[in-house]
Design an enzyme around this catalytic site. Sequence first.
Site, PDB file in Angstrom:
ATOM      1  N   GLY A  92      40.138 109.074 -32.326  1.00  0.00           N
ATOM      2  CA  GLY A  92      40.261 107.538 -31.758  1.00  0.00           C
ATOM      3  C   GLY A  92      40.693 106.791 -32.494  1.00  0.00           C
ATOM      4  N   GLY A  93      40.356 105.417 -32.197  1.00  0.00           N
ATOM      5  CA  GLY A  93      40.955 104.240 -33.005  1.00  0.00           C
ATOM      6  C   GLY A  93      40.367 104.206 -34.505  1.00  0.00           C
ATOM      7  N   GLY A  95      38.672 106.856 -36.169  1.00  0.00           N
ATOM      8  CA  GLY A  95      38.793 108.108 -37.034  1.00  0.00           C
ATOM      9  C   GLY A  95      38.912 109.586 -36.330  1.00  0.00           C
ATOM     10  N   GLN A  96      38.716 110.543 -37.052  1.00  0.00           N
ATOM     11  CA  GLN A  96      38.752 111.950 -36.332  1.00  0.00           C
ATOM     12  C   GLN A  96      37.248 112.769 -36.457  1.00  0.00           C
ATOM     13  OE1 GLN A  96      42.108 112.606 -39.204  1.00  0.00           O
ATOM     14  NE2 GLN A  96      43.232 113.391 -37.206  1.00  0.00           N
ATOM     15  N   VAL A  97      37.245 113.328 -35.676  1.00  0.00           N
ATOM     16  CA  VAL A  97      35.768 114.424 -35.583  1.00  0.00           C
ATOM     17  C   VAL A  97      36.265 115.882 -35.741  1.00  0.00           C
ATOM     18  CG1 VAL A  97      33.694 114.652 -34.526  1.00  0.00           C
ATOM     19  CG2 VAL A  97      34.440 112.685 -34.435  1.00  0.00           C
ATOM     20  N   LYS A 112      33.242 113.334 -39.434  1.00  0.00           N
ATOM     21  CA  LYS A 112      33.811 112.279 -38.929  1.00  0.00           C
ATOM     22  C   LYS A 112      34.795 111.896 -40.016  1.00  0.00           C
ATOM     23  CE  LYS A 112      32.087 109.692 -35.758  1.00  0.00           C
ATOM     24  NZ  LYS A 112      31.205 108.466 -35.152  1.00  0.00           N
ATOM     25  N   ASP A 201      25.892 101.854 -27.132  1.00  0.00           N
ATOM     26  CA  ASP A 201      26.752 102.568 -26.561  1.00  0.00           C
ATOM     27  C   ASP A 201      26.533 103.734 -25.900  1.00  0.00           C
ATOM     28  OD1 ASP A 201      29.651 102.835 -25.848  1.00  0.00           O
ATOM     29  OD2 ASP A 201      30.236 103.728 -27.511  1.00  0.00           O
TER      30      ASP A 201
END
Length: 564
Positions: A92-93, A95-97, A112, A201
């Site tokens: 996503g905006g 980072g990466q997982v 992450k 969230d």
Amino acid sequence: MTDEDKDLVTDLLVQWEEEFEAGREVTPEELCTEYPHLTETVRQKIDSLKSISWTKKDPARPLTDQRDEAAKDISGTVLAERYQLDRLLGSGGYGQVYRATDLKLRRPVAVKIGHHRTSCDLLLDEARRVARCPKHPGIVGVHDCGEHSGRVFLVFEYVAGQSLAEVVRSKRLKEREAVELVATVAESLSAAHKLGLVHRDLKPENILLDEAGQPMIADFGVACTLDDVAKGRAGTSGTLQYMSPEILSGDTQLLDGRCDIHSLGVVLFELLASQPPFPAKDKTELREQILFRPPTSLRQIAPKVSVELEAICSKAMAKHPGDRYGSVDDFAAALRNWLDGTKSRRLWLRIIGLVALVSVVGLAAVWLAVRSTNEGLILHFDGRTRIVTNVQRKLPVTVEAWIKPDPYQDENCQFIVGSDIPGEYGLGIAICGSVLSVEHVEGMVNSTAAVPPNRWSHVAAVFTEFETRLYLDGKLVATAPGSRPGGKTRFVIGNVGENNLISFYRGQIRSVRISQGERYVGEFKTSELEVDAETLALIDVSATTRNDDLVDRSGQRIGRIESY
């Protein structure tokens, strides 16, 4: 700021969002041409809105944009000579997982990794927040952090399973499964709240289910501490659909753990109804509904959901934090109590199926005991009997009784007199655990006064449209809001209402009086109950027959005795 200015700010932000969605960005100065005194406030609100996840890519979604060089899949890379990235799970905006392997400890982990320096700073903040939490089986733990080619990475506990969002896309959870899951998440979240950490969230994407189906809370990326709130560092963050009104409006002075209760209430609603509580056509309408409109009625969508469960869900989603549960522990306790109640209800339904084979006469002989004592004939309720009266509920009304409870067996509520209203609470007097409680149309209120077992006590409640008053032995022990007239239901002695097979009373009752009007205003001296001009019914055992009919002191048939 006046209420009129607050309404203007809301209207201006809606205009800004409409333009923003259309690809045009209007400045605060342009928006506030006619209201220059609101320019700075609107500027701050717009800055907060820009940080909300609906204006960026959702980190939970799969990778869709390969234009950023840093967003390329780097599976196979080994970080810090220890963590081998096996496969990309999502991007996503920020980072990466990846699903990765800890080569040193030979175990799977989740990694992450941030896209750029801003994302890296945010990742480190997230790591520090999660690291503050005590090790908890319901919270995804952080193991390590490091840096690779100028990009910060975090190493998390790997959860072999699916997110709740993935699960509900393939199947609908049973009602008890949904309640159990949300209760467990609330209990896990309590550990973070006790340290002053608010998630902000909570949503199905951030609730992971392990292989045993146990939920774990993930992604504290936009969490904040109560210290952040006090110092004005807690901006507007989260995912719009699950965002509480105080976060969405930027009222950070109201921000605490109750915003997470709101989000969990929305999750519970979705699990029970298979649709969100706010059916908006677009984000602008959704924002307006969250701030100002009541959610869709849960029982309109899912009529099999009980009144009690709907009330729990509605309270969790209340607009103002003060109208929600005071803590996630309170929310979890309400859900657990509901689960315990439905377990008891299923047991009674099984019993009912069995006793249908037994004669009514035999039932009355076994379950309804009329005991002879030096006080005379006393009706004993053993938790399976009740009296359904012919007296309709009305306002104002006074209900009172002389009672002698059996020794308490659990913390559940047992009703001395009750009158359920379908779809709402009713009017009634109960003992919850050992304390005297009162039910009015808006809910339950517990007093701090314990009712002693094996001893006669006088209990009374006065119900009006403006106030509810509860008395024990003539002393005022609790007050509550008023009730509403209407709801043609009858008073039931020894139970909460005609359509309920839980919350039965256990003990002796020698008399019950139901009177029109407010019989008691202040404290009073108790005495034996007598008939007067205000009496609607005075029920005592000395005037009953030995069959299922019941007559009051005047000899009029007033109801029937039932056994289950």
